[in-house]
Design a protein around this motif. Structure first.
Motif, short mmCIF file in Angstrom:
data_model
loop_
_atom_site.label_atom_id
_atom_site.label_comp_id
_atom_site.label_asym_id
_atom_site.label_seq_id
_atom_site.Cartn_x
_atom_site.Cartn_y
_atom_site.Cartn_z
N LEU A 170 -35.81 14.81 32.45
CA LEU A 170 -35.06 14.40 31.26
C LEU A 170 -33.65 15.00 31.28
O LEU A 170 -32.68 14.33 30.91
CB LEU A 170 -35.80 14.82 29.99
N LEU A 171 -33.55 16.25 31.71
CA LEU A 171 -32.24 16.91 31.78
C LEU A 171 -31.35 16.23 32.82
O LEU A 171 -30.17 15.97 32.56
CB LEU A 171 -32.43 18.39 32.11
N GLU A 172 -31.91 15.92 33.98
CA GLU A 172 -31.12 15.25 35.01
C GLU A 172 -30.64 13.88 34.55
O GLU A 172 -29.51 13.49 34.83
CB GLU A 172 -31.93 15.13 36.31
N GLU A 173 -31.49 13.13 33.84
CA GLU A 173 -31.08 11.82 33.31
C GLU A 173 -29.92 11.97 32.34
O GLU A 173 -28.95 11.20 32.38
CB GLU A 173 -32.25 11.14 32.60
N ALA A 174 -30.00 12.97 31.46
CA ALA A 174 -28.94 13.19 30.48
C ALA A 174 -27.64 13.60 31.16
O ALA A 174 -26.56 13.12 30.80
CB ALA A 174 -29.37 14.24 29.46
N ILE A 175 -27.74 14.46 32.16
CA ILE A 175 -26.55 14.92 32.88
C ILE A 175 -25.90 13.76 33.63
O ILE A 175 -24.68 13.59 33.61
CB ILE A 175 -26.90 16.08 33.83
N PHE A 176 -26.72 12.94 34.29
CA PHE A 176 -26.18 11.79 35.02
C PHE A 176 -25.44 10.86 34.07
O PHE A 176 -24.33 10.41 34.36
CB PHE A 176 -27.30 11.04 35.74
N SER A 177 -26.04 10.57 32.93
CA SER A 177 -25.42 9.71 31.94
C SER A 177 -24.11 10.30 31.43
O SER A 177 -23.09 9.61 31.32
CB SER A 177 -26.40 9.49 30.78
N PHE A 178 -24.13 11.60 31.15
CA PHE A 178 -22.95 12.30 30.66
C PHE A 178 -21.81 12.25 31.69
O PHE A 178 -20.68 11.90 31.37
CB PHE A 178 -23.31 13.75 30.33
N ILE A 179 -22.13 12.58 32.94
CA ILE A 179 -21.12 12.59 33.98
C ILE A 179 -20.56 11.19 34.21
O ILE A 179 -19.34 11.02 34.37
CB ILE A 179 -21.67 13.20 35.28
N SER A 180 -21.42 10.19 34.18
CA SER A 180 -20.96 8.80 34.34
C SER A 180 -19.98 8.42 33.23
O SER A 180 -19.03 7.68 33.47
CB SER A 180 -22.15 7.84 34.33
N ALA A 181 -20.22 8.94 32.03
CA ALA A 181 -19.36 8.61 30.89
C ALA A 181 -18.01 9.33 30.94
O ALA A 181 -16.99 8.77 30.55
CB ALA A 181 -20.07 8.95 29.58
N ILE A 182 -17.99 10.57 31.44
CA ILE A 182 -16.74 11.34 31.40
C ILE A 182 -15.93 11.29 32.69
O ILE A 182 -14.74 11.57 32.68
CB ILE A 182 -16.97 12.82 31.02
N ARG A 183 -16.55 10.92 33.79
CA ARG A 183 -15.84 10.91 35.07
C ARG A 183 -14.56 10.07 35.03
O ARG A 183 -13.53 10.50 35.56
CB ARG A 183 -16.76 10.47 36.19
N PRO A 184 -14.56 8.90 34.39
CA PRO A 184 -13.33 8.09 34.39
C PRO A 184 -12.14 8.76 33.71
O PRO A 184 -10.99 8.40 34.00
CB PRO A 184 -13.75 6.82 33.62
N ILE A 185 -12.36 9.73 32.83
CA ILE A 185 -11.22 10.37 32.17
C ILE A 185 -10.70 11.58 32.95
O ILE A 185 -9.74 12.22 32.54
CB ILE A 185 -11.52 10.74 30.70
N ARG A 186 -11.33 11.88 34.07
CA ARG A 186 -10.86 12.89 35.03
C ARG A 186 -10.55 14.25 34.40
O ARG A 186 -9.49 14.83 34.63
CB ARG A 186 -9.65 12.37 35.79
N VAL A 187 -11.48 14.75 33.61
CA VAL A 187 -11.33 16.07 33.01
C VAL A 187 -11.74 17.11 34.05
O VAL A 187 -12.75 16.94 34.72
CB VAL A 187 -12.23 16.20 31.75
N PRO A 188 -10.96 18.20 34.21
CA PRO A 188 -11.35 19.24 35.16
C PRO A 188 -12.72 19.82 34.82
O PRO A 188 -13.06 20.02 33.64
CB PRO A 188 -10.26 20.30 35.00
N LEU A 189 -13.53 20.09 35.85
CA LEU A 189 -14.90 20.55 35.67
C LEU A 189 -14.97 21.82 34.83
O LEU A 189 -15.83 21.95 33.96
CB LEU A 189 -15.56 20.78 37.03
N ASP A 190 -14.04 22.77 35.04
CA ASP A 190 -14.09 24.02 34.26
C ASP A 190 -13.87 23.76 32.77
O ASP A 190 -14.48 24.42 31.92
CB ASP A 190 -13.10 25.05 34.79
N LYS A 191 -13.06 22.78 32.44
CA LYS A 191 -12.85 22.42 31.04
C LYS A 191 -14.13 21.81 30.45
O LYS A 191 -14.51 22.12 29.32
CB LYS A 191 -11.68 21.46 30.89
N VAL A 192 -14.78 20.94 31.23
CA VAL A 192 -16.03 20.31 30.79
C VAL A 192 -17.08 21.37 30.54
O VAL A 192 -17.73 21.40 29.48
CB VAL A 192 -16.53 19.29 31.84
#
Length: 128
Positions: free
Chosen positions: A88-110
């Motif tokens: 369940l955690l991996e599914e949520a993380i995948f969905s989250f990353i898919s949603a935010i990746r296009p806005i190119r936020v630095p990983l440390d900020k995320v």
């Protein structure tokens, strides 16, 4: 038992996911009896065949076990129980990353924002 069904996913898969979420949250405890297939169908207002299919899938995944004519029970297998939360955690993380990746936020900020939001407990759905 109350499940908010969506129109995208098959009902039996949504029932399985609901059980996984309840197990991960501790609402359904290891060894706890679950409703019969007919009782579940009545509670959720779904076709008994859909409930049967969900139970079959959960048995295949090791989430529940049924011995002869005894009621089905939540697994006590700690490996399976741990895998549910991870899945369940991996599914949520995948969905989250898919949603935010296009806005190119630095990983440390995320990560910083996740830590801050998680610690504050101020998480709510947008639009509610």
């Amino acid at each position: 038992m109350n499940v908010n069904f969506n129109k995208r996913d098959p009902l039996y898969e949504q029932v399985v996911r609901h059980f996984k979420e309840e197990i991960a949250a501790g609402t359904l405890a290891p060894g706890q009896e679950v409703p019969s297939r007919r009782e579940l169908a009545n509670q959720l207002k779904i076709n008994p065949n859909t409930a049967q299919r969900a139970y079959k899938k959960m048995e295949e995944q090791g989430l529940i076990s049924t011995k002869s004519n005894s009621p089905s029970k939540i697994t006590e297998d700690q490996t399976v129980l741990g895998a549910i939360q991870t899945e369940l955690l991996e599914e949520a993380i995948f969905s989250f990353i898919s949603a935010i990746r296009p806005i190119r936020v630095p990983l440390d900020k995320v990560i910083g924002l996740i830590k801050k939001t998680y610690a504050s407990g101020e998480v709510s759905e947008k639009g509610e």
